[in-house]
Design a protein around this motif. Structure first.
Motif, PDB file in Angstrom:
ATOM      1  N   LEU A   1       0.878  -1.332   0.156  1.00  0.00           N
ATOM      2  CA  LEU A   1       0.200   0.018  -0.144  1.00  0.00           C
ATOM      3  C   LEU A   1       1.070   1.535   0.213  1.00  0.00           C
ATOM      4  N   SER A   2       1.814   1.057   0.396  1.00  0.00           N
ATOM      5  CA  SER A   2       2.765   2.706   0.879  1.00  0.00           C
ATOM      6  C   SER A   2       3.542   2.571  -1.082  1.00  0.00           C
ATOM      7  N   TYR A   3       4.260   1.894  -0.772  1.00  0.00           N
ATOM      8  CA  TYR A   3       4.742   1.832  -1.996  1.00  0.00           C
ATOM      9  C   TYR A   3       3.095   2.258  -3.244  1.00  0.00           C
TER      10      TYR A   3
ATOM     11  N   PHE B   1       2.937   5.737  -2.712  1.00  0.00           N
ATOM     12  CA  PHE B   1       4.061   6.548  -3.613  1.00  0.00           C
ATOM     13  C   PHE B   1       3.822   6.867  -5.254  1.00  0.00           C
ATOM     14  N   LYS B   2       3.826   5.655  -5.915  1.00  0.00           N
ATOM     15  CA  LYS B   2       3.535   5.042  -7.452  1.00  0.00           C
ATOM     16  C   LYS B   2       2.479   6.278  -7.754  1.00  0.00           C
ATOM     17  N   SER B   3       1.375   6.325  -7.061  1.00  0.00           N
ATOM     18  CA  SER B   3      -0.055   7.602  -7.444  1.00  0.00           C
ATOM     19  C   SER B   3       0.771   8.578  -7.597  1.00  0.00           C
ATOM     20  N   LYS B   4       1.496   9.191  -6.604  1.00  0.00           N
ATOM     21  CA  LYS B   4       1.581  10.785  -6.825  1.00  0.00           C
ATOM     22  C   LYS B   4       2.826  10.799  -7.120  1.00  0.00           C
TER      23      LYS B   4
END
Length: 339
Positions: free
Chosen positions: A328-330, A333-336
């Motif tokens: 979920l953290s990855y 960050f990828k979505s941002k």
């Protein structure tokens, strides 16, 4: 540096091993001769005082031979020292019986010292090694291009200076082309390590050329404004033409300076962006592992009364939570678009 006014000994401070020898060209309106000899003594019986003379002296190793040549033509001791000092700054000097140009030639191996001396009926050139640079000038005398054999030594002097200035312009344009190629690499964000080394090499080449051309440009007006009889009025337009070319060479050098300054800024900016990108990636990795470290730290506390310590599936559930939190953290960050 040793005081050159406290010694009568001539010292060549270079390392070129070329033995001193002379390419001599004698000419007048209907006559052309040339020869090559190892010593000036061999040349003394060949020269004719009624002819104009071009002597191309190659190699500074035999200082005695250099001195013998210069003293024959009335060149003073300090000028001979300047000839042999390959580190001497570029300059133009007027003397009572001759004009002196101390400069360099430029090629793939960098700068090579060149000295030109013009007298009433002769021109001398001194190069550190075997150099074919003025072969075209000798060929022009042989073929009597633009009636050069009918003209005086100052015209030949202007032709040779113009040849040197053309060398400056060619070298400056080569630096400019290399800078253009380097600019494309930097804009494409290619490997900055090789780009940095190339930029430094071009900066050093530019600096060498600038230290030669700018002093000559500033001092060349001495010849233009001089009332010396060595430069005749009918040949002054040729010296003015050389001055235009020298000015153009100086402009090319200034353009290269501006380009080098811009590329240095671009190189530093690329490095900063690259460093920022590395720091961003490290920050993302650290941020992902912070909650995982927290979870492992909580479950790793040594208390007997803790939930799920006796649960059969606790180990697999812990791994599931850790993987889920990391994923979920990855994805966050990828979505941002932080990676």
């Amino acid at each position: 540096m040793k005081n050159n006014l406290l010694t009568e000994r001539l010292v060549y401070n270079g390392s070129d091993a070329t033995d001193t020898h002379i390419h001599a060209t004698g000419y007048e309106s209907g006559r052309f001769r040339e020869t090559v000899c190892d010593t000036f003594a061999q040349l003394s019986g060949w020269m004719d005082k009624n002819e104009k003379l071009l002597l191309r002296v190659h190699g500074f190793r035999n200082t005695g031979s250099i001195r013998e040549i210069c003293e024959y033509f009335g060149i003073d001791f300090l000028t001979i020292q300047d000839i042999l000092n390959i580190e001497h700054p570029a300059k133009i000097e007027e003397h009572d019986s001759y004009n002196l140009v101390v400069t360099n030639l430029f090629g793939n191996n960098g700068a090579a010292p060149l000295r030109l001396i013009q007298g009433s009926n002769f021109v001398l050139s001194f190069t550190e090694g075997e150099s074919p640079f003025f072969n075209d000038v000798a060929k022009g005398i042989k073929e009597n291009t633009l009636k050069i054999r009918e003209r005086t030594s100052d015209y030949l002097f202007s032709v040779m200076i113009n040849e040197v200035v053309s060398n400056y312009m060619t070298y400056a344009m080569a630096i400019g082309d290399a800078l253009d190629d380097l600019q494309e690499q930097l804009i494409a964000a290619a490997d900055n390590r090789s780009s940095g080394a190339e930029l430094q090499k071009l900066r050093m080449r530019h600096s060498q050329l600038k230290r030669t051309v700018i002093p000559l440009k500033d001092q060349y007006t001495r010849l233009l404004r001089s009332d010396t009889a060595l430069i005749r009025k009918n040949n002054r337009p040729f010296f003015n033409d050389v001055n235009d070319h020298l000015f153009n060479a100086a402009q090319l050098i200034e353009e290269c300076r501006d380009t080098i300054s811009s590329l240095t800024d671009l190189y530093i900016s690329n490095n900063n962006l690259r460093m920022n990108d590395i720091m961003k990636r490290l920050t993302i990795v650290s941020t992902i592992f912070i909650p995982l470290t927290f979870l492992v730290g909580v479950w790793g506390m040594n208390f007997s009364n803790m939930p799920e310590t006796k649960w059969e599936y606790g180990y697999f559930a812990a791994w599931g939570i850790i993987v889920a939190v990391g994923a979920l953290s990855y994805l966050f960050f990828k979505s941002k678009k932080w990676k």
